[in-house]
Design an enzyme around this catalytic site. Structure first.
Site, PDB file in Angstrom:
ATOM      1  N   GLY A  13       0.865  -1.217   0.101  1.00  0.00           N
ATOM      2  CA  GLY A  13       0.034  -0.089  -0.098  1.00  0.00           C
ATOM      3  C   GLY A  13       0.938   1.312   0.120  1.00  0.00           C
ATOM      4  N   GLU A 170     -17.862  11.016   0.407  1.00  0.00           N
ATOM      5  CA  GLU A 170     -17.449  10.939  -1.068  1.00  0.00           C
ATOM      6  C   GLU A 170     -18.520  10.274  -2.051  1.00  0.00           C
ATOM      7  OE1 GLU A 170     -13.761   8.827  -0.727  1.00  0.00           O
ATOM      8  OE2 GLU A 170     -12.592  10.487  -0.261  1.00  0.00           O
TER       9      GLU A 170
END
Lengths: 429, 429
Positions: A13, A170
């Protein structure tokens, strides 16, 4: 001659990639392990889920980043076990020894033991999640277009978001953008029947930003037609509805679960000290309490900044990745590791429909400017020139034409495993 | 006042889409039915399978094309049954009546009863096929990178293609392009161990083009390091090998099946007349023999051109789609339908590595020019401006930098259902 020290990094990541890259010229041999061959750019997952960009744009092959270095190897594998005492990790029945270990396995969706949530709600944490949610949203709209029963149609077009952090906000805003783009494609469907709402257990939205920004966000969402229920917990998710702790319920085919994350810790021999949400307690240097050659970074680590826990955003993981690489370099030279200090360059959150919020130093921003800044920052940080160009062109196209073009129902995830084909009534009448 | 006639079109491929679009201003009510919400641009599937372009680029939402017309509707459904006598189609337990029916359900992979082919070989006819094959190819390379046993490694890196038509040739050439791009990403893997070969039951490649072009293609593939075995039939496919009718076999983890197609006819009450490969026998007008209001086009129809059967390429289906729309228009006005005449503007086939072949009128082309022409024609015919731009940019990037960037292993198709995880030996030694 000594053989070079071996550093194993688990997780590709933000944090793990940065650590591996920063170690490239350290003289150590580096092995990066991840279950995927790509790095997922998590901040743009919601745009994949709402048909704005292709999933591949935000999945950058790990080997593209590693290829500059001859000392770095990549292994696609699931880590089965970590032995801090014997200093090895086990993958696919083989053990791999390390001198230094960086744990960067991030976080995963946590359903908080809410009945039905794991089975029926849609998370938004992995690329597979995003594609499954996209399939689900588009399938619901497609089904609604042929559903004559108004009750059933409204249920198909109702989307409830659990969680008022950045992801919940979002996806709520992006669903409204999607709704606005669909009219031309569904001339026989009344899209006023499409409803998006958001429930948040806490007293405010975007808890990691100053309170006025959370209030602005709630007002903005309400103006976009998204009811915001604060201090409301989801108590049950069923295939057709969601129930709340105030006794109310909403008939909704789709529940988006953006309400909880927990650290995704691999199995270990010696139980390390844990802080809250399964996170590993670390020293200020990001070393584990009892193992000086093991570091934990990103969402996995319970680290502090100005006495408060870090909040799990990408810049923290990136800076930590660089910091542990420097600390391992110091240890290799016989020096002691230094405490990690987070440099907060500001924080932005996107709402959608040309609005965002942000805090940069003492300055608070709301509306169009932080919206544009959010997009700019994220396209700059997106790995890969080709992906960056394609995302930028997608935004120009999508925002200028109010189009959400990536509306293919490709995977079978949303359809076969969570079947929702109603009978067709009067489809041509 | 009469209600307008109802035309049902089954299948949103090249033929069905063209028929629906050509009927838009005919005054008829049109219902287009497909199991997918997108039209798949089949000629570029091989580029999805070899990591050149994103799957979404070649999957254009059907509703984008239909939105200009108010008389047109789309239904995502699997057609269960067609009743030519009662003039209706059954979908999801409901019947939909028609005045005119256009069957455009195309073709599907036909495994020719070869044992193991359906279970273990990878077809390349649908978008799901292409993504599954991409996952398989990339998974094999990733596994080979950690496989210490040279026999097993060579098996993982051996790809056998069954079928020497356009699809077999395309995928063979594209695998060599992919191989050439992988070196920089796999510095520890000897890609000379990667082997691609092609077997064809007939005496030549690209049987629908003049023989010298087939011979050129075979020579070109051989020069690219792809052995071509003519007059060789696959007799069995296993998870680890492929066997041929000459008694030989090749240890190969991946067999691509490009050797057979058959018409994908929906279930019907009255058995229509069939020609070879399950195709429907049609009149010169493309009407079924016994049902004057039912047309069959594209890969489903056994139509002729200059006394020879049509070969199943996109321009044939496109022209037939236009022709049946005109014929239905004539029937609506009380006129009789006219025979379909195919206008052959030429034919191109791509080999890869900057080579192709083509026949335009009396002129035969080989090498770079037909390669460039093939790409130009296909990017022009690709539906959707955004997709066209992104494919064009992908080609500029991919061919200029010799890069195959879409190397994400996203679906689980290639991995979980066809598991091939070997133990890891000596991964770091």
């Amino acid at each position: 001659m000594h053989s070079p020290p071996k550093v194993v990094v688990i997780g590709a990541g933000f944090g793990g990639m940065q650590a591996a890259q920063s170690l490239a010229s350290s003289g150590a041999e580096i092995l990066l392990i991840d279950r995927n061959t790509h790095n997922t750019f998590i901040p743009l997952l919601y745009q994949v889920a709402t048909a704005q960009i292709e999933p591949e744009f935000i999945a950058y092959p790990v080997r593209n980043i590693l290829r500059q270095s001859q000392t770095m190897r990549f292994l696609r594998a699931e880590v089965e076990h970590v032995d801090f005492v014997r200093q090895h990790v086990r993958v696919n029945g083989t053990t791999i020894a390390y001198d230094y270990l960086i744990l960067a396995t991030g976080s995963q969706t946590h359903y908080l033991s809410v009945p039905g949530a794991a089975e029926h709600a849609f998370a938004l944490r992995t690329l597979e999640d995003a594609v499954a949610l996209r399939d689900r949203i588009l399938t619901c709209v497609e089904q609604a277009a042929r559903e004559a029963d108004p009750v059933r149609r409204r249920q198909l077009l109702t989307f409830v978001i659990a969680g008022g952090g950045p992801t919940g906000v979002e996806i709520a805003g992006a669903l409204v953008e999607l709704k606005r783009s669909l009219g031309r494609h569904y001339p026989h469907l009344d899209l006023n029947e499409m409803h998006v709402s958001l429930a948040q257990s806490g007293t405010r939205l975007l808890a990691n930003l100053p309170e006025p920004l959370g209030r602005y966000t709630a007002r903005k969402l309400e103006r976009l037609g998204i009811p915001v229920r604060l201090q409301t917990r989801v108590t049950r998710v069923t295939p057709t509805a969601v129930e709340f702790d105030d006794g109310s319920s909403v008939a909704a085919a789709t529940v988006v679960w953006a309400a909880g994350l927990e650290a995704a810790l691999p199995d270990t021999t010696v139980e390390p000290y844990k802080a809250r949400n399964n996170k590993l307690a670390v020293q200020p240097t990001l070393q584990l309490q009892r193992f000086a050659n093991v570091y934990a970074i990103g969402d996995l680590a319970h680290a502090h900044h100005n006495g408060k826990p870090l909040s799990g955003v990408a810049p923290e993981a990136l800076q930590q990745g660089g910091a542990v690489a420097r600390n391992i370099g110091r240890q290799m030279r016989g020096q002691s590791p230094q405490p990690f200090r987070y440099v907060n360059k500001g924080r932005l959150a996107i709402i959608g429909c040309y609005a965002g919020v942000g805090q940069i130093g003492p300055i608070r921003l709301t509306g169009f400017l932080p919206w544009l800044m959010w997009l700019s920052v994220h396209v700059v940080y997106l790995p890969g020139f080709r992906s960056r160009l394609f995302v930028l062109l997608s935004w120009i196209h999508g925002y200028a034409l109010h189009d959400r073009p990536v509306r293919q129902i490709l995977s079978s995830t949303g359809v076969t495993t969570r079947q929702l084909l109603p009978p067709i009534h009067n489809v041509l009448d």
